[in-house]
Scaffold this active site. Structure first.
Site, PDB file in Angstrom:
ATOM      1  N   SER A  34     -42.983   7.516 -21.330  1.00  0.00           N
ATOM      2  CA  SER A  34     -42.492   8.731 -21.999  1.00  0.00           C
ATOM      3  C   SER A  34     -43.643   9.668 -22.323  1.00  0.00           C
ATOM      4  O   SER A  34     -43.473  10.887 -22.365  1.00  0.00           O
ATOM      5  CB  SER A  34     -41.716   8.377 -23.266  1.00  0.00           C
ATOM      6  OG  SER A  34     -42.567   7.776 -24.225  1.00  0.00           O
ATOM      7  N   VAL A  56     -32.597  18.960  -5.613  1.00  0.00           N
ATOM      8  CA  VAL A  56     -32.145  19.516  -6.894  1.00  0.00           C
ATOM      9  C   VAL A  56     -31.205  18.577  -7.654  1.00  0.00           C
ATOM     10  O   VAL A  56     -30.816  18.876  -8.779  1.00  0.00           O
ATOM     11  CB  VAL A  56     -31.519  20.928  -6.747  1.00  0.00           C
ATOM     12  CG1 VAL A  56     -32.532  21.895  -6.169  1.00  0.00           C
ATOM     13  CG2 VAL A  56     -30.249  20.905  -5.917  1.00  0.00           C
ATOM     14  N   ARG A  57     -30.886  17.446  -7.075  1.00  0.00           N
ATOM     15  CA  ARG A  57     -30.113  16.439  -7.802  1.00  0.00           C
ATOM     16  C   ARG A  57     -30.966  15.728  -8.842  1.00  0.00           C
ATOM     17  O   ARG A  57     -30.433  15.067  -9.729  1.00  0.00           O
ATOM     18  CB  ARG A  57     -29.508  15.424  -6.819  1.00  0.00           C
ATOM     19  CG  ARG A  57     -28.411  16.055  -5.960  1.00  0.00           C
ATOM     20  CD  ARG A  57     -27.891  15.116  -4.905  1.00  0.00           C
ATOM     21  NE  ARG A  57     -27.336  13.918  -5.513  1.00  0.00           N
ATOM     22  CZ  ARG A  57     -27.330  12.733  -4.916  1.00  0.00           C
ATOM     23  NH1 ARG A  57     -27.839  12.576  -3.721  1.00  0.00           N
ATOM     24  NH2 ARG A  57     -26.810  11.690  -5.511  1.00  0.00           N
ATOM     25  N   HIS A  58     -32.288  15.869  -8.745  1.00  0.00           N
ATOM     26  CA  HIS A  58     -33.186  15.311  -9.753  1.00  0.00           C
ATOM     27  C   HIS A  58     -33.172  16.274 -10.935  1.00  0.00           C
ATOM     28  O   HIS A  58     -33.823  17.314 -10.916  1.00  0.00           O
ATOM     29  CB  HIS A  58     -34.606  15.147  -9.179  1.00  0.00           C
ATOM     30  CG  HIS A  58     -34.666  14.072  -8.152  1.00  0.00           C
ATOM     31  ND1 HIS A  58     -34.983  12.766  -8.463  1.00  0.00           N
ATOM     32  CD2 HIS A  58     -34.411  14.093  -6.826  1.00  0.00           C
ATOM     33  CE1 HIS A  58     -34.930  12.038  -7.367  1.00  0.00           C
ATOM     34  NE2 HIS A  58     -34.588  12.816  -6.360  1.00  0.00           N
ATOM     35  N   SER A  67     -32.573  32.674  -2.394  1.00  0.00           N
ATOM     36  CA  SER A  67     -31.135  32.908  -2.440  1.00  0.00           C
ATOM     37  C   SER A  67     -30.578  33.354  -1.096  1.00  0.00           C
ATOM     38  O   SER A  67     -31.098  34.277  -0.479  1.00  0.00           O
ATOM     39  CB  SER A  67     -30.831  33.994  -3.478  1.00  0.00           C
ATOM     40  OG  SER A  67     -29.481  34.391  -3.407  1.00  0.00           O
ATOM     41  N   ARG A  69     -27.749  34.647  -0.984  1.00  0.00           N
ATOM     42  CA  ARG A  69     -26.922  35.796  -1.369  1.00  0.00           C
ATOM     43  C   ARG A  69     -27.726  37.103  -1.373  1.00  0.00           C
ATOM     44  O   ARG A  69     -27.190  38.166  -1.092  1.00  0.00           O
ATOM     45  CB  ARG A  69     -26.349  35.548  -2.761  1.00  0.00           C
ATOM     46  CG  ARG A  69     -25.318  36.546  -3.167  1.00  0.00           C
ATOM     47  CD  ARG A  69     -24.703  36.177  -4.488  1.00  0.00           C
ATOM     48  NE  ARG A  69     -23.495  36.943  -4.702  1.00  0.00           N
ATOM     49  CZ  ARG A  69     -22.889  37.025  -5.854  1.00  0.00           C
ATOM     50  NH1 ARG A  69     -23.357  36.361  -6.895  1.00  0.00           N
ATOM     51  NH2 ARG A  69     -21.805  37.744  -5.980  1.00  0.00           N
ATOM     52  N   ASN A 134     -42.062  16.857 -14.658  1.00  0.00           N
ATOM     53  CA  ASN A 134     -43.083  16.181 -15.459  1.00  0.00           C
ATOM     54  C   ASN A 134     -43.527  14.936 -14.689  1.00  0.00           C
ATOM     55  O   ASN A 134     -42.881  14.507 -13.735  1.00  0.00           O
ATOM     56  CB  ASN A 134     -42.588  15.885 -16.881  1.00  0.00           C
ATOM     57  CG  ASN A 134     -41.492  14.853 -16.955  1.00  0.00           C
ATOM     58  OD1 ASN A 134     -41.582  13.770 -16.369  1.00  0.00           O
ATOM     59  ND2 ASN A 134     -40.435  15.159 -17.693  1.00  0.00           N
ATOM     60  N   HIS A 140     -40.602   8.821 -10.730  1.00  0.00           N
ATOM     61  CA  HIS A 140     -39.228   8.406 -10.406  1.00  0.00           C
ATOM     62  C   HIS A 140     -38.812   8.978  -9.044  1.00  0.00           C
ATOM     63  O   HIS A 140     -38.254   8.267  -8.200  1.00  0.00           O
ATOM     64  CB  HIS A 140     -38.287   8.881 -11.508  1.00  0.00           C
ATOM     65  CG  HIS A 140     -36.850   8.572 -11.262  1.00  0.00           C
ATOM     66  ND1 HIS A 140     -36.348   7.296 -11.266  1.00  0.00           N
ATOM     67  CD2 HIS A 140     -35.800   9.389 -10.995  1.00  0.00           C
ATOM     68  CE1 HIS A 140     -35.054   7.330 -11.015  1.00  0.00           C
ATOM     69  NE2 HIS A 140     -34.703   8.592 -10.833  1.00  0.00           N
ATOM     70  N   ARG A 145     -37.530   8.501  -3.343  1.00  0.00           N
ATOM     71  CA  ARG A 145     -37.563   9.290  -2.114  1.00  0.00           C
ATOM     72  C   ARG A 145     -38.578   8.823  -1.072  1.00  0.00           C
ATOM     73  O   ARG A 145     -38.549   9.299   0.061  1.00  0.00           O
ATOM     74  CB  ARG A 145     -37.776  10.766  -2.457  1.00  0.00           C
ATOM     75  CG  ARG A 145     -36.687  11.337  -3.357  1.00  0.00           C
ATOM     76  CD  ARG A 145     -35.298  11.047  -2.826  1.00  0.00           C
ATOM     77  NE  ARG A 145     -34.271  11.749  -3.607  1.00  0.00           N
ATOM     78  CZ  ARG A 145     -33.014  11.848  -3.247  1.00  0.00           C
ATOM     79  NH1 ARG A 145     -32.595  11.275  -2.138  1.00  0.00           N
ATOM     80  NH2 ARG A 145     -32.155  12.506  -3.999  1.00  0.00           N
TER      81      ARG A 145
END
Length: 198
Positions: A34, A56-58, A67, A69, A134, A140, A145
């Site tokens: 931590s 981006v799921r992390h 973007s 768009r 961080n 992690h 990955r």
């Protein structure tokens, strides 16, 4: 980070960089990770949109992504990982050329039409992503990955991140060995070939 950890123990700060690194390594070694959440790194990543969706799921991270768009992708690039053969690459490029024509015909070059036109973009469309994590989340991320079960594209990105961290921030990845992930780029085969040529 050391200062935050020392607060927990009311202990004196290390006098040298080696002392600080040893202290942090010991904390990581015993699972007191931590404390490394107080530091972070940012990476500019170029990958395909499918891989970006995995990254981006992390959720313990911050992201800024190009973007579809607001950016005109009439002449989009594609990203393919190391596993594609030359024939597969050519086939993919031809298919993407057809999709680029659909994007243009749907008016993707105009901001008012991009919402609809971007639906024609393939998952291998190149995108740029700015990622901040961080150090604990980076560890992690690397554990998940770099694993052989992860998709090749994200393994390649994780390997490059590990390589940077090994060079610049080794105390945070002392327990990762680049040699363990040589299969990502078939490095073992290349090293064997070099040995034979000597």
């Amino acid at each position: 980070m050391e200062q935050a950890a020392r607060l927990c123990y009311r202990s004196k700060r290390s006098e040298t960089r080696e002392g600080r690194e040893k202290f942090l390594k010991n904390l990581i070694d015993v699972g007191h990770e931590s404390i490394i959440e107080h530091g972070s790194l940012s990476f500019l990543i170029t990958t395909d949109r499918a891989c970006a969706n995995q990254i981006v799921r992390h959720r313990l991270a911050s992201y800024s992504q190009e973007s579809t768009r607001y950016v005109d992708l009439s002449d989009f690039d594609i990203v393919l990982d190391q596993t594609y053969t030359e024939e597969e690459r050519e086939r993919k490029k031809r298919a993407c050329g057809s999709l680029a024509q659909v994007y243009k015909k749907m008016g993707g070059d105009k901001k008012s039409n991009r919402d609809k036109a971007r639906g024609a973009l393939p998952q291998c469309t190149a995108t740029r992503l700015y990622m901040t994590m961080n150090f604990r989340e980076l560890r992690h991320f690397l554990k998940l990955r770099l694993d052989k079960a992860a998709h090749q594209s994200i393994r390649e990105i994780a390997y490059q991140i590990l390589k940077i961290m090994k060079e610049e921030y080794p105390v945070f990845v002392f327990d990762f060995d680049l040699a363990d992930y040589g299969d990502i780029y078939n490095l073992e085969i290349k090293e064997d070939m070099l040995a034979e040529n000597d």
